[in-house]
Enzyme design. Structure first.
Site, mmCIF file in Angstrom:
data_model
loop_
_atom_site.group_PDB
_atom_site.id
_atom_site.type_symbol
_atom_site.label_atom_id
_atom_site.label_comp_id
_atom_site.label_asym_id
_atom_site.label_seq_id
_atom_site.Cartn_x
_atom_site.Cartn_y
_atom_site.Cartn_z
ATOM 1 N N HIS A 57 40.688 43.378 38.005
ATOM 2 C CA HIS A 57 39.836 44.505 37.973
ATOM 3 C C HIS A 57 40.117 45.334 39.242
ATOM 4 O O HIS A 57 40.320 44.631 40.264
ATOM 5 C CB HIS A 57 38.248 44.089 37.818
ATOM 6 C CG HIS A 57 37.562 43.328 38.956
ATOM 7 N ND1 HIS A 57 37.054 44.117 39.888
ATOM 8 C CD2 HIS A 57 37.695 42.336 39.221
ATOM 9 C CE1 HIS A 57 36.660 43.390 40.830
ATOM 10 N NE2 HIS A 57 36.703 42.186 40.397
ATOM 11 N N ASP A 84 37.727 40.680 46.892
ATOM 12 C CA ASP A 84 37.158 41.061 45.400
ATOM 13 C C ASP A 84 37.185 42.609 45.243
ATOM 14 O O ASP A 84 36.159 42.891 45.459
ATOM 15 C CB ASP A 84 35.809 40.378 45.359
ATOM 16 C CG ASP A 84 35.115 40.470 43.853
ATOM 17 O OD1 ASP A 84 34.213 40.314 43.696
ATOM 18 O OD2 ASP A 84 36.227 40.607 43.021
ATOM 19 N N GLU A 102 34.279 46.233 36.233
ATOM 20 C CA GLU A 102 34.276 44.984 35.890
ATOM 21 C C GLU A 102 32.816 44.458 36.558
ATOM 22 O O GLU A 102 32.108 43.782 35.865
ATOM 23 C CB GLU A 102 35.264 44.221 36.481
ATOM 24 C CG GLU A 102 35.451 42.699 36.310
ATOM 25 C CD GLU A 102 34.929 41.684 37.487
ATOM 26 O OE1 GLU A 102 34.400 40.560 37.133
ATOM 27 O OE2 GLU A 102 34.298 42.404 38.308
ATOM 28 N N GLU A 103 32.695 45.098 37.834
ATOM 29 C CA GLU A 103 31.555 44.725 38.376
ATOM 30 C C GLU A 103 30.368 45.016 37.720
ATOM 31 O O GLU A 103 29.274 44.386 38.016
ATOM 32 C CB GLU A 103 31.372 45.210 40.002
ATOM 33 C CG GLU A 103 32.742 44.656 40.793
ATOM 34 C CD GLU A 103 32.595 43.332 41.278
ATOM 35 O OE1 GLU A 103 33.454 42.769 42.078
ATOM 36 O OE2 GLU A 103 31.658 42.548 40.895
ATOM 37 N N ASP A 163 41.696 37.600 39.980
ATOM 38 C CA ASP A 163 40.647 37.987 40.563
ATOM 39 C C ASP A 163 40.183 37.285 41.769
ATOM 40 O O ASP A 163 39.762 35.845 41.584
ATOM 41 C CB ASP A 163 39.399 37.923 39.615
ATOM 42 C CG ASP A 163 38.035 38.844 39.890
ATOM 43 O OD1 ASP A 163 37.324 38.946 39.243
ATOM 44 O OD2 ASP A 163 38.223 39.169 41.279
HETATM 45 ZN ZN LIG Z 1 35.927 40.216 41.046
#
Ligand SMILES: [Zn+2]
Length: 449
Positions: free
Chosen positions: A280, A292, A324-325, A350
């Site tokens: 992501h 991240d 994604e978050e 990830d």
């Molecule tokens: Zn992540």
């Protein structure tokens, strides 16, 4: 290569010249077989040479993995661009960076647009307005409604756990409902309050500390969270007399468009068999996302660079998921619009840059690819732990029965925070994750042609 008859036979023929009885029988028999053996042998030899070449190329490719080269992408995305939340201008900028890197490697790049519920808090404040009181530190729950500009002042109504029966009698109407966490979802509590006519809801933690949470989808009234300590104070004050608060929540809560960025490497032999590597590409609000997840993006980009001119039997697709978050929206959209070609395997990257431990996980589905990955890790002398973990895009691939391997490092106390900065990402950890991911890719997509 097995020691099958073909090879045995040829080796035998070489050992025993035509002269001897066995030789003659063999020669007679072999006159026929030799042609066949030769053909088979030749094929086997070619295959042997190809696999030796394949193995050699595999080793050469593994040796080309560079954590330092991958780290340059972390510096560019998390260092230069900084936080890049889905649906914001930085989301497009980081997408353009990824697309440019792939195009430089000669890939045709597709921007797959989709909409998702964008939510961002502009400002929040909550204070007791009916008398002196200690300051409060509200946190807006994701997908909360907003107050009118300037906020709203109203009496509070203590509503227990916020079940429908806690609002019986209509006493909450026009008030701010104060609700204890637990027993039901935040969404159910907020909707019970709204249905009872409350103008807002304050949900306080069952533990003394603060919390952040999501309503999952949009709710009409403003909903904020408070620490257990501050919530208890409000409830105690309300038991002692009438308490009014002033709440101001300004938030954007609307559908927005973002993109999955896709680069495809067509298969040389089985173009309809698809192996996907995904990462992501978005961050949370305020977080540069060095680990991240620019670390995962960086590893996937470096894999794409290494493989750009290496023909592989199956098609390999590099997908950089948006949003994604916010709720795995990009991978959900991708999986639901993937098309007819079967996905043979999915490797999810990830959080690859912080923490010694390396996990190889699936969520609830088949662990066949995880077992393959664990075998490859031990062959490459990469310490890795097999586990079951959710929380990332692999979940959507499992949903349609694709074998997945979620490669990640679980020990990062600062992911999703402003402290997720480039100095914390270790290029040597990127290199190890990338080497494993490459081995999995070559194992599932087939040896280099
Ligand atoms: Zn992540």
């Amino acid at each position: 290569m097995t020691g099958s008859g073909a090879v045995g036979c040829e080796r035998r023929a070489r050992r025993d010249p035509v002269g001897g009885p066995r030789g003659r029988r063999c020669a007679a028999r072999n006159v026929v077989a030799v042609a066949a053996c030769a053909a088979v042998g030749l094929g086997a030899l070619v295959a042997l040479q190809r696999s030796d070449a394949g193995a050699a190329t595999r080793e050469a490719l593994l040796a080309r993995v560079s954590g330092q080269r991958a780290y340059q992408h972390v510096l560019a995305l998390a260092g230069k661009i900084g936080p890049h939340v889905a649906g914001t201008p930085e989301d497009r900028t980081s997408g353009q960076y990824i697309a440019a890197a792939l195009a430089r490697d000669g890939y045709a790049v597709e921007w797959q647009p989709f909409t998702f519920p964008y939510f961002a808090v502009r400002m929040v404040s909550l204070a007791v307005s009916s008398g002196p009181a200690p300051p409060l530190h509200p946190r807006v729950l994701q997908y909360s409604g907003a107050t009118p500009a300037g906020g709203v002042t109203a009496e509070i109504f203590v509503a227990g756990l916020g079940r429908p029966e806690d609002f019986a009698g209509g006493a909450a109407s026009g008030k701010v409902a104060v609700i204890e966490r637990g027993g039901a979802t935040f969404k159910a509590k907020a909707e019970a309050a709204a249905a009872a006519g409350a103008v807002a809801a304050v949900i306080y933690n069952a533990q003394p500390g603060e919390f952040s949470g999501t309503l999952g989808s949009a709710v009409r009234i403003p909903v904020v969270g408070l620490s257990g300590a501050e919530g208890q104070q409000l409830v105690a004050a309300a038991k002692a007399g009438r308490v009014a608060v002033h709440l101001n929540v300004q938030a954007a809560n609307e559908p927005r468009t973002t993109w999955n960025i896709i680069a495809t490497k067509p298969g040389a032999r089985e173009p309809h068999r698809i192996v996907i590597v995904g990462a992501h590409r978005d961050t949370v609000e305020g977080a540069p996302g060095a680990n991240d997840n620019t670390s995962g993006v960086a590893v996937a980009l470096d894999l794409a660079e290494i493989l750009k001119n290496v023909p592989l039997p199956s098609t390999v697709r590099f997908v950089f998921f948006g949003a994604e978050e916010e709720g795995l929206y990009g991978s959900a959209y991708y999986v639901d619009h993937h098309g007819p070609d079967p996905i043979a395997a999915y490797v999810n990257l990830d959080m690859e840059g912080v923490g010694r431990r390396l996990m190889i996980s699936t969520y609830r589905g088949s662990d066949s690819l995880v077992q393959t990955a664990a075998r490859l890790a031990s062959e490459l002398r990469i310490p890795a732990i097999v586990g079951r973990d959710g929380g990332s895009d692999h979940i959507n691939f499992e949903r349609i029965g694709v074998p997945v391997a979620f490669v990640f490092r679980p020990d990062d106390p600062y992911y999703d925070t402003p402290k997720d900065t480039v100095d914390r990402v270790d290029p040597s950890l990127l290199e190890v994750s990338e080497r494993l991911a490459l081995a999995i890719l070559l194992d599932t997509a087939g040896a280099p042609q």
